[in-house]
Design an enzyme around this catalytic site. Structure first.
Site, PDB file in Angstrom:
ATOM      1  N   ALA A  57       0.889  -1.121   0.209  1.00  0.00           N
ATOM      2  CA  ALA A  57      -0.121  -0.080   0.002  1.00  0.00           C
ATOM      3  C   ALA A  57       0.832   1.229  -0.065  1.00  0.00           C
ATOM      4  O   ALA A  57       1.816   1.426   0.809  1.00  0.00           O
ATOM      5  CB  ALA A  57      -1.090  -0.161   1.437  1.00  0.00           C
ATOM      6  N   TYR A 183      -9.368  -0.132   5.931  1.00  0.00           N
ATOM      7  CA  TYR A 183      -8.874   1.301   5.545  1.00  0.00           C
ATOM      8  C   TYR A 183      -9.687   2.242   5.056  1.00  0.00           C
ATOM      9  O   TYR A 183     -10.884   1.733   4.702  1.00  0.00           O
ATOM     10  CB  TYR A 183      -7.489   0.894   4.780  1.00  0.00           C
ATOM     11  CG  TYR A 183      -6.456   0.236   5.426  1.00  0.00           C
ATOM     12  CD1 TYR A 183      -6.232   0.468   6.600  1.00  0.00           C
ATOM     13  CD2 TYR A 183      -6.203  -1.030   4.859  1.00  0.00           C
ATOM     14  CE1 TYR A 183      -5.117  -0.145   7.332  1.00  0.00           C
ATOM     15  CE2 TYR A 183      -5.167  -1.808   5.527  1.00  0.00           C
ATOM     16  CZ  TYR A 183      -4.688  -1.360   6.635  1.00  0.00           C
ATOM     17  OH  TYR A 183      -4.012  -2.178   7.140  1.00  0.00           O
TER      18      TYR A 183
END
Length: 357
Positions: A57, A183
């Site tokens: 990420a 997230y």
């Protein structure tokens, strides 16, 4: 002929096989910069024969990092080292992708080997502007987020688009949007974390709004000939949370907006989740979304054996398999899987003398 080692074409790109490297955080960056660790880590997967190699990420804003040691792509200064990595990996025949992400309420936390979930204080490089759709922390040992304003939401959308432009300059050929694992984008999807009363909360149509707007912003700047993929948690594994039925509905909308493949994971949103795991436990999500939404999918989760990966692709459960921990154990897994399945693929000439006969 092996289904797993049949090339896959997404827009103008053709992957040499159906094996992808899942994004795996390395917690080894300084101020968002990639390092030699990332070059060696990702380069090993490229030389090991994977068709698609995804970075961990990469945060689109500084406050969008999971930890202070996470990779970033919010600054043009991040580009040169990323370009060095993509140049090397592409030269080995791999297609390179980057996962664009914002950690939301799971930001400013410690690396897992230090104190999982522990909040990082300002004195140690943490930050206090942790954000979420609603002011609800993930758990008691996580930061207390503030609710994103409409201006804040607009900034997030713009930041994803700007990061995609940098990704192209850095040599990436695929962008994956991270809307999974609790997230920020996933937080907007789930009613467990999204308690807003405006047009970003409440109904299904409102909760998916940010994901669609981020998708549109990235697709607008990402070249039409290059693929855009998205990672989703297909279910929260918690009562009252995001569901597989909602995932199917969202997938159809994403496909119509130019998302080329859905990376089907699950969980990570609710600390009280109840998951029954086992080999391929998430494959049914990829199968159902592929069948009902009519879009290509990738299956992920405890896929370790070549025969199992082959079956997933051959029986139409998914178009690809993404591996994570098994590739950490053995970055050359694709080369050995090809041998086990009788597929003829090329090895790096430097390794040819080790090829199994």
């Amino acid at each position: 002929m092996s289904a797993l080692f049949t090339p896959l074409t997404l827009r103008s790109l053709t992957l040499r096989n159906r094996i992808g490297v899942s994004p795996m955080c390395q917690y080894s960056s300084d101020r968002g910069f990639a390092t030699d660790w990332h070059l060696v880590h990702l380069g090993a997967f490229a030389t090991g024969g994977a068709g698609l190699v995804l970075t961990e990420a990469a945060a689109v804003t500084p406050e969008g990092r999971i930890s202070p040691q996470d990779l970033g792509i919010w600054d043009d200064a991040h580009i040169p080292m990323l370009r060095r990595i993509t140049d090397f990996c592409r030269a080995q025949g791999a297609v390179m992708g980057i996962q664009l992400a914002h950690a939301g309420r799971k930001a400013s936390t410690r690396r897992p080997w230090e104190q999982p979930g522990g909040t990082v204080p300002l004195s140690e490089g943490g930050w206090d502007n942790v954000m979420a759709p609603s002011a609800r922390p993930f758990a008691s040992n996580y930061p207390s987020p503030h609710e994103l304003s409409l201006d804040g939401i607009a900034h997030v959308i713009v930041s994803f688009g700007a990061a995609a432009i940098r990704a192209l300059e850095a040599g990436f050929q695929v962008v994956e949007l991270h809307a999974a694992h609790g997230y920020l984008l996933h937080e907007f999807l789930s009613p467990l974390s999204n308690q807003r009363s405006d047009h970003y909360g409440g109904s299904f149509e409102n909760r998916i709004r940010l994901v669609l707007e981020v998708t549109d912003a990235v697709r607008a700047v990402w070249p039409a000939e290059l693929p855009l993929i998205l990672r989703i948690s297909a279910t929260d594994w918690a009562e009252g949370g995001w569901s597989i039925e909602e995932s199917v509905q969202l997938a159809a909308r994403l496909h119509a907006r130019g998302v080329d493949l859905l990376d089907c994971s699950s969980g990570g949103l609710a600390a009280h989740q109840q998951i029954t795991i086992g080999p391929g436990y998430q494959v049914p999500f990829a199968r159902r979304i592929r069948a009902e939404a009519g879009m290509p999918t990738a299956a992920v989760g405890l896929i370790t054996e070549a025969a199992h990966a082959e079956q997933i692709v051959a029986d139409g459960s998914a178009d690809m398999v993404f591996l994570a921990r098994e590739l950490l154990r053995n970055p050359r897994w694709p080369l050995l899987a090809a041998h086990a399945l009788g597929a003829g693929i090329s090895w790096p000439p430097q390794y040819e003398r080790a090829r199994l006969r």
